[in-house]
Scaffold this active site. Structure first.
Site, PDB file in Angstrom:
ATOM      1  N   LEU A 217     -40.827 -54.268 -17.226  1.00  0.00           N
ATOM      2  CA  LEU A 217     -40.374 -55.586 -16.808  1.00  0.00           C
ATOM      3  C   LEU A 217     -38.927 -55.559 -16.320  1.00  0.00           C
ATOM      4  O   LEU A 217     -38.532 -56.372 -15.496  1.00  0.00           O
ATOM      5  CB  LEU A 217     -40.496 -56.589 -17.962  1.00  0.00           C
ATOM      6  CG  LEU A 217     -41.905 -56.882 -18.481  1.00  0.00           C
ATOM      7  CD1 LEU A 217     -41.840 -57.770 -19.713  1.00  0.00           C
ATOM      8  CD2 LEU A 217     -42.743 -57.537 -17.382  1.00  0.00           C
ATOM      9  N   GLY A 218     -38.143 -54.637 -16.844  1.00  0.00           N
ATOM     10  CA  GLY A 218     -36.741 -54.548 -16.463  1.00  0.00           C
ATOM     11  C   GLY A 218     -36.064 -53.427 -17.210  1.00  0.00           C
ATOM     12  O   GLY A 218     -36.613 -52.867 -18.162  1.00  0.00           O
TER      13      GLY A 218
ATOM     14  N   GLY B 223     -28.500 -50.873 -19.275  1.00  0.00           N
ATOM     15  CA  GLY B 223     -27.750 -49.768 -19.836  1.00  0.00           C
ATOM     16  C   GLY B 223     -28.213 -49.329 -21.210  1.00  0.00           C
ATOM     17  O   GLY B 223     -28.024 -48.175 -21.590  1.00  0.00           O
TER      18      GLY B 223
ATOM     19  N   ASP C 281     -21.312 -62.667 -23.972  1.00  0.00           N
ATOM     20  CA  ASP C 281     -21.760 -62.106 -22.690  1.00  0.00           C
ATOM     21  C   ASP C 281     -22.670 -63.092 -21.963  1.00  0.00           C
ATOM     22  O   ASP C 281     -23.697 -62.710 -21.407  1.00  0.00           O
ATOM     23  CB  ASP C 281     -22.467 -60.774 -22.911  1.00  0.00           C
ATOM     24  CG  ASP C 281     -22.636 -59.972 -21.613  1.00  0.00           C
ATOM     25  OD1 ASP C 281     -21.852 -60.201 -20.663  1.00  0.00           O
ATOM     26  OD2 ASP C 281     -23.546 -59.135 -21.541  1.00  0.00           O
TER      27      ASP C 281
END
Length: 276
Positions: A10-11, A14, A128
């Site tokens: 799916l993705g 890092g 983040d």
């Protein structure tokens, strides 16, 4: 992997890869985040990965992705099993559409702030926030992702998650105190939301630069263009909300995520009951 069959990627990022997992007997779907081989050798990165599961399950909010299970593969790589989300990130939405209608902007960022208010109640700061970490479901609701950089405030026994000389966050959305290495608190997340608000309202980020150094210096020293110069039809009240959220000094920003959410919804002329 356990009772799930990994079907496709799916993705990736890092820290690892996210797969679609399917339970063969009943067809239920999950997302499985598997830590990278390189990262598994770094105890600090592993602790950050595991902190995400602990933070999410401490907060437990409908606008934060649900983590269902945690395990370790042969060889020591940890993985998380999370709810599967159908939709797109806010980053994808903004890339395709640019500035958003005010009601949609208020709905998405309002629910993001609701999630942050819950996290801050438990003394977690995300650190983040960016459009890539805000998922918008097909039903139009928000799921905040990636608590891997979360900081637990006021806990002297929490592990030190920041390496010497490291900067935590994503430069386009990073608060001045993150840039300078000053102490962070809940208002750090509000600055990041303010930058996202600016982008969602105008179609561009408040600060752009040719180099990382110049970009970080802009966060610390520069004032952005007026949002109403870029989108004249914006209400003056909304511009005031955006600019207060991205004040350089934390004490000049909103005092809480709930306060910012209320101001945002009022400035856009909507209330939570009208957002579905």
């Amino acid at each position: 992997m356990g009772s799930y069959r990994l079907e496709r990627v799916l993705g990736s990022g890092g820290m690892g890869v996210v797969y679609l997992g399917v339970q063969p007997q009943i067809g239920s779907r999950v997302a499985v985040k598997v830590f990278s081989l390189e990262g598994a050798a770094d105890s600090t990165l592993v602790e950050r990965f595991l902190l995400e599961a602990r933070a999410v399950n401490t907060i437990r909010h409908e606008n934060i992705i649900n983590i269902l299970d945690l395990g370790t593969l042969e060889g020591g790589r940890p993985y998380l099993v999370m709810e599967f989300l159908d939709g797109e990130t806010l980053a994808e939405k903004l890339a395709a559409r640019g500035a958003l209608p005010l009601a949609e902007l208020a709905a998405i960022l309002g629910e993001t702030l609701d999630a942050l208010a819950a996290a801050h109640t438990h003394r977690f700061v995300h650190r983040d926030l960016k459009p890539e970490n805000i998922w918008v479901t097909r039903g139009g609701h928000v799921k905040v992702l990636d608590f891997g950089l979360t900081k637990l405030l006021g806990n002297p026994f929490a592990p030190a998650m920041t390496r010497t000389g490291a900067t935590m966050g994503t430069p386009f959305y990073m608060s001045p105190e993150q840039v300078t290495g000053a102490p962070v608190d809940e208002r750090t997340d509000l600055y990041s939301v303010g930058v996202i608000l600016y982008q969602a309202a105008t179609g561009r980020r408040p600060f752009e630069a040719a180099s990382l150094y110049e970009l970080l210096e802009l966060h610390v020293k520069a004032q952005p263009p007026s949002p109403r110069e870029l989108r004249p039809e914006l209400p003056a009240a909304l511009e005031a909300v955006i600019l207060r959220a991205i004040e350089k000094a934390p004490q000049r920003r909103f005092s809480s995520a709930s306060e910012l959410a209320a101001a945002l919804r009022a400035a856009c002329g909507v209330t939570p009951s009208l957002l579905g």
